[in-house]
Scaffold this motif. Structure first.
Motif, PDB file in Angstrom:
ATOM      1  N   ALA A 137      75.669  62.786  17.989  1.00  0.00           N
ATOM      2  CA  ALA A 137      76.122  61.647  18.783  1.00  0.00           C
ATOM      3  C   ALA A 137      77.559  61.810  19.244  1.00  0.00           C
ATOM      4  O   ALA A 137      78.053  61.007  20.035  1.00  0.00           O
ATOM      5  N   SER A 144      77.701  46.123   8.588  1.00  0.00           N
ATOM      6  CA  SER A 144      77.069  46.535   9.834  1.00  0.00           C
ATOM      7  C   SER A 144      77.943  46.199  11.029  1.00  0.00           C
ATOM      8  O   SER A 144      78.837  45.356  10.963  1.00  0.00           O
ATOM      9  N   THR A 157      78.278  47.568  15.625  1.00  0.00           N
ATOM     10  CA  THR A 157      77.670  48.312  16.723  1.00  0.00           C
ATOM     11  C   THR A 157      78.667  49.315  17.287  1.00  0.00           C
ATOM     12  O   THR A 157      79.884  49.111  17.229  1.00  0.00           O
ATOM     13  N   GLU A 179      78.776  51.673  20.884  1.00  0.00           N
ATOM     14  CA  GLU A 179      78.140  52.006  22.163  1.00  0.00           C
ATOM     15  C   GLU A 179      76.775  51.331  22.299  1.00  0.00           C
ATOM     16  O   GLU A 179      75.807  51.908  22.791  1.00  0.00           O
ATOM     17  N   GLY A 180      76.708  50.093  21.793  1.00  0.00           N
ATOM     18  CA  GLY A 180      75.484  49.313  21.923  1.00  0.00           C
ATOM     19  C   GLY A 180      74.426  49.606  20.882  1.00  0.00           C
ATOM     20  O   GLY A 180      73.378  48.957  20.872  1.00  0.00           O
ATOM     21  N   ASN A 181      74.691  50.557  19.993  1.00  0.00           N
ATOM     22  CA  ASN A 181      73.725  50.918  18.955  1.00  0.00           C
ATOM     23  C   ASN A 181      74.194  50.428  17.591  1.00  0.00           C
ATOM     24  O   ASN A 181      75.395  50.457  17.299  1.00  0.00           O
ATOM     25  N   PRO A 182      73.277  49.983  16.729  1.00  0.00           N
ATOM     26  CA  PRO A 182      73.673  49.479  15.408  1.00  0.00           C
ATOM     27  C   PRO A 182      74.178  50.602  14.502  1.00  0.00           C
ATOM     28  O   PRO A 182      73.672  51.725  14.538  1.00  0.00           O
ATOM     29  N   LEU A 183      75.175  50.272  13.684  1.00  0.00           N
ATOM     30  CA  LEU A 183      75.737  51.196  12.705  1.00  0.00           C
ATOM     31  C   LEU A 183      75.803  50.450  11.385  1.00  0.00           C
ATOM     32  O   LEU A 183      76.378  49.364  11.302  1.00  0.00           O
ATOM     33  N   TYR A 234      73.045  55.352  11.868  1.00  0.00           N
ATOM     34  CA  TYR A 234      73.338  55.057  13.277  1.00  0.00           C
ATOM     35  C   TYR A 234      72.039  54.922  14.067  1.00  0.00           C
ATOM     36  O   TYR A 234      71.107  55.714  13.895  1.00  0.00           O
ATOM     37  N   ASN A 235      72.004  53.900  14.909  1.00  0.00           N
ATOM     38  CA  ASN A 235      70.871  53.668  15.805  1.00  0.00           C
ATOM     39  C   ASN A 235      69.572  53.518  15.017  1.00  0.00           C
ATOM     40  O   ASN A 235      68.587  54.233  15.233  1.00  0.00           O
ATOM     41  N   ASN A 236      69.600  52.552  14.077  1.00  0.00           N
ATOM     42  CA  ASN A 236      68.421  52.206  13.277  1.00  0.00           C
ATOM     43  C   ASN A 236      67.832  53.392  12.516  1.00  0.00           C
ATOM     44  O   ASN A 236      66.611  53.553  12.398  1.00  0.00           O
ATOM     45  N   ALA A 257      68.177  56.623  13.218  1.00  0.00           N
ATOM     46  CA  ALA A 257      67.930  57.847  13.976  1.00  0.00           C
ATOM     47  C   ALA A 257      68.832  58.972  13.486  1.00  0.00           C
ATOM     48  O   ALA A 257      68.449  60.140  13.483  1.00  0.00           O
TER      49      ALA A 257
END
Length: 237
Positions: free
Chosen positions: A58, A140, A142, A144-148, A195-197, A199
């Motif tokens: 990423a 938790s 975010t 770049e719009g993705n959950p962390l 990162y990102n659920n 991924a």
């Protein structure tokens, strides 16, 4: 919330030397002075030189950061054995860097809760030293719009410990002075950064010490202290 104080007043000229000297160091004292022996210590960061992990796929790392316990907090005492159980809100602030490259890329802020068990502490006025088990961590945010998400690594839960010591510095109603306490504390935890659920996932060991000033912050303190020292010398002249 307990009042926090520096360890002792120092002459302005000496304070300049202390601030400049510490600004070049990688760490400093790991304690605070409080008007209360109460736990948890709120709004004082546990600073870590190690970040939460990297995701080359990423293109970023969560580098050096700090964990801060915040209100609301709950505290209960158990019997047989006697332990203090603490749950509080928490924030994690980490520096973002590019990976590869390591260039600064901003700041990441995560929020959530942390729970800890102070083993053997039986009252909120007790002083001494205790093992401090970190029993849960869930933060938790975010990027770049993705959950962390930052949690305890499930493979190393038995290793998530720390230590807290509280020492009375004297004072009280009998002598008319305010009671003060030296509180030192650190944690050593294995965390999982997702990162990102899920991924991308990485694990890392993080050690944090309470009240450790960051070198950059100490450097900022040097300028006003230097000005104060110059002003005092002019008045004496």
């Amino acid at each position: 919330m307990p009042k926090l104080r520096s360890r002792r007043p120092v002459p302005a000229a000496l304070a300049v030397c202390v601030a400049i000297g510490l600004g070049a160091m990688t760490s400093a004292r790991a304690d605070i002075i409080s008007s209360s022996p109460s736990l948890p210590v709120l709004d004082v960061p546990y600073t870590s030189a190690v970040g939460a992990g990297c995701f080359p796929a990423a293109g970023f790392c969560v580098s050096a950061g700090s964990l801060t316990l915040t209100a609301p907090a709950t505290s209960d005492f158990t019997t047989s054995p006697g332990n203090q159980l603490i749950t509080s809100d928490a924030t994690y602030s980490g520096e973002l860097t590019t990976d590869p490259g390591g260039a600064p890329a901003g700041t990441l802020n995560l929020t959530g809760t942390i729970a800890q068990e102070v083993v053997g502490r039986t009252s909120d006025t007790e002083t001494g030293s205790w093992v401090d088990d970190i029993t849960s961590l869930s933060l938790s945010g975010t990027l770049e719009g993705n959950p962390l998400d930052l949690t305890l690594d499930p493979a190393d839960l038995s290793e998530d410990t720390g230590s807290t010591s509280i020492t009375s510095l004297g004072g009280g109603q009998n002598d008319g002075k305010e009671s003060l306490y030296d509180i030192s504390s650190f944690f050593d935890v294995f965390v999982e950064l997702s990162y990102n659920n899920g991924a991308l996932t990485t694990t890392r060991q993080i050690t944090g010490e309470i009240g450790v000033p960051e070198p950059a912050s100490l450097t900022l303190l040097a300028a006003p202290l230097l000005a104060l020292g110059v002003a005092r010398r002019r008045r004496r002249g």
